[in-house]
Design a protein around this motif. Sequence first.
Motif, PDB file in Angstrom:
ATOM      1  N   ALA A  30     -12.581 -46.207 -58.694  1.00 21.59           N
ATOM      2  CA  ALA A  30     -11.895 -45.454 -57.672  1.00 21.59           C
ATOM      3  C   ALA A  30     -10.673 -44.769 -58.495  1.00 21.59           C
ATOM      4  O   ALA A  30      -9.838 -45.478 -59.239  1.00 21.59           O
ATOM      5  CB  ALA A  30     -11.245 -45.961 -56.312  1.00 21.59           C
ATOM      6  N   GLN A 107     -14.445 -44.987 -51.077  1.00 25.53           N
ATOM      7  CA  GLN A 107     -13.155 -45.926 -50.862  1.00 25.53           C
ATOM      8  C   GLN A 107     -12.237 -45.673 -49.626  1.00 25.53           C
ATOM      9  O   GLN A 107     -11.575 -44.932 -49.600  1.00 25.53           O
ATOM     10  CB  GLN A 107     -12.469 -46.207 -52.052  1.00 25.53           C
ATOM     11  N   GLY A 304      -9.657 -52.060 -68.064  1.00 29.94           N
ATOM     12  CA  GLY A 304      -9.460 -52.248 -69.421  1.00 29.94           C
ATOM     13  C   GLY A 304     -10.772 -52.211 -70.227  1.00 29.94           C
ATOM     14  O   GLY A 304     -10.774 -52.812 -71.606  1.00 29.94           O
TER      15      GLY A 304
HETATM   16  C1  LIG Z   1      -4.819 -41.930 -61.631  1.00 32.17           C
HETATM   17  C2  LIG Z   1      -5.279 -43.456 -60.939  1.00 32.17           C
HETATM   18  C3  LIG Z   1      -5.711 -43.439 -59.644  1.00 32.17           C
HETATM   19  C4  LIG Z   1      -6.146 -44.610 -59.090  1.00 32.17           C
HETATM   20  N1  LIG Z   1      -6.442 -44.615 -57.850  1.00 32.17           N
HETATM   21  C5  LIG Z   1      -7.239 -45.914 -57.454  1.00 32.17           C
HETATM   22  C6  LIG Z   1      -7.536 -45.822 -56.246  1.00 32.17           C
HETATM   23  O1  LIG Z   1      -7.521 -44.939 -55.490  1.00 32.17           O
HETATM   24  N2  LIG Z   1      -8.117 -46.844 -55.689  1.00 32.17           N
HETATM   25  C7  LIG Z   1      -8.344 -48.108 -56.593  1.00 32.17           C
HETATM   26  O2  LIG Z   1      -9.005 -49.085 -56.264  1.00 32.17           O
HETATM   27  N3  LIG Z   1      -8.128 -48.052 -57.704  1.00 32.17           N
HETATM   28  C8  LIG Z   1      -7.209 -46.973 -58.338  1.00 32.17           C
HETATM   29  N4  LIG Z   1      -7.040 -46.945 -59.395  1.00 32.17           N
HETATM   30  C9  LIG Z   1      -7.248 -48.068 -60.455  1.00 32.17           C
HETATM   31  C10 LIG Z   1      -8.515 -48.093 -61.110  1.00 32.17           C
HETATM   32  O3  LIG Z   1      -9.825 -47.824 -60.043  1.00 32.17           O
HETATM   33  C11 LIG Z   1      -8.947 -49.217 -62.042  1.00 32.17           C
HETATM   34  O4  LIG Z   1      -8.730 -50.205 -61.286  1.00 32.17           O
HETATM   35  C12 LIG Z   1      -7.554 -49.305 -63.112  1.00 32.17           C
HETATM   36  O5  LIG Z   1      -7.354 -47.959 -63.600  1.00 32.17           O
HETATM   37  C13 LIG Z   1      -8.229 -50.211 -64.091  1.00 32.17           C
HETATM   38  O6  LIG Z   1      -9.386 -49.630 -64.536  1.00 32.17           O
HETATM   39  P1  LIG Z   1      -9.737 -48.811 -66.311  1.00 32.17           P
HETATM   40  O7  LIG Z   1      -9.014 -49.725 -67.217  1.00 32.17           O
HETATM   41  O8  LIG Z   1     -10.720 -48.647 -66.618  1.00 32.17           O
HETATM   42  O9  LIG Z   1      -8.576 -47.659 -65.779  1.00 32.17           O
HETATM   43  C14 LIG Z   1      -6.411 -45.648 -60.001  1.00 32.17           C
HETATM   44  C15 LIG Z   1      -6.077 -45.804 -61.509  1.00 32.17           C
HETATM   45  C16 LIG Z   1      -5.530 -44.413 -61.917  1.00 32.17           C
HETATM   46  C17 LIG Z   1      -5.318 -44.269 -63.276  1.00 32.17           C
END
Ligand SMILES: Cc1cc2nc3c(=O)[nH]c(=O)nc-3n(C[C@H](O)[C@H](O)[C@H](O)COP(=O)(O)O)c2cc1C
Length: 409
Positions: A30, A107, A304
């Motif tokens: 998400a 979500q 990450g």
């Molecule tokens: C711009 C942005 C918006 C996000 N919005 C949500 C969200 O709406 N719901 C959620 O569960 N996590 C949200 N996240 C967190 C991501 O789902 C994820 O858990 C987090 O970025 C770590 O994963 P990654 O390292 O692959 O980015 C968001 C992250 C970013 C960067």
Amino acid sequence: MTGMAAPANLHAPLELPCGVVLPNRVAKAAMSEQLADRQGRPLPALVALYQRWAASGAGLLITGNVAVQPSQLVEPYNVVVTADDDPTWLAEWVDAAKCHGARLFMQLNHPGRQALRAVTGRSLAPSAVSPRQRLLRWALARPIEMTVADIGRIVEAFAASAAVAERAGFDGVEGHAAHGYLLSQFLSPLTNHRRDGWGGSIERRSRILMEVVRAIRGRVGRRFAVAVKLNASDFEDGGFSVDDAVHVATGLQAEGIDLLEVSGGSGSFWLHLLGAATPTAGYFTTSVEHIRHAVDVPVMLTGGLRDGTVVRELVARGVVDVIGLARPFAVDPNAARRLLAGGTLDDLPTPRRSAVRAVGAALSSPWHQQQLRRLGRGLDPEPSRGRARTAARLVEMQLRWRTGRNPAL
Ligand SMILES: Cc1cc2nc3c(=O)[nH]c(=O)nc-3n(C[C@H](O)[C@H](O)[C@H](O)COP(=O)(O)O)c2cc1C
């Protein structure tokens, strides 16, 4: 076979307990898109964004958080879905996301005390506890302790939104119980000081989450997926611990969930992490093993994960069933295809770091969100976008929201 997933490769389809089949093991996690109109309805740019992600090769697309109550948004221009909504206004979004065979989950979220002051004058929370960090206290609305009637209304709101999602053609919903939002606030002893049946022991702190899952299950068909995003831990002294997470995961399995997405941390934890470089082997790779050993529901891990070798090994060893990626999809809409083709994601662009870590951290999410907006406009990502431009855009969006206008795209 509690304790291990079947070893697999990223290309292997995965059948969830409800019968929904994910065509492969890579999911877009998400990301709050902020691409709805002032009423919370998807704008054409949101549809276009999902058209691009549909072609990314991901087996599962999870939407950014959708608000279950119109007055309780995480950020301006989030999609809102309530009982009164006609599912047909979600149809174009669903068609765009599913046109290449990916499965689509909505979500569902309630921010609790993590609602921006710019969006909500009054936030509802398990207890009236404001965050400790000055930046968060300034940015967030002051929390008010929820009554038992408020709790009942919120449980019902999650179930009603899920029913609309099912009628609109989504394959499932994911309840957001991580990152310090309302359901996660109930889970943590740091934010839940209640002395009634909704606070105290981990059974009571997790009661609202179990009731949300039960209410959704009672309202949707057997072949509709119900997922939960849960913290492996808050990573704060005295907060929601790995032992708590194992307990809750076991309870969620008993409630019949189809997918458990493991993440970690609350708002302050992420502010700390986002100002630093991302460790490419993932933030929660060690903690997830405790949960994996306790349950046999399909487990998705997000946070990450960038190193292709690590990711493939996690799935091959059966530690996780699905790999979740968020930020990579903001800078490379084909991130899933790269991983599936045997590549890696540790060379993807990230926002420029700031000497003042808190500034870099505060602008990291807006920087990524502004990349989503570009993708939705049919443009390429802009890795060189600087801090001043990001901040200006952020302020502009909040001003537009405050003056009742739709976002400028
Ligand atoms: C711009 C942005 C918006 C996000 N919005 C949500 C969200 O709406 N719901 C959620 O569960 N996590 C949200 N996240 C967190 C991501 O789902 C994820 O858990 C987090 O970025 C770590 O994963 P990654 O390292 O692959 O980015 C968001 C992250 C970013 C960067």
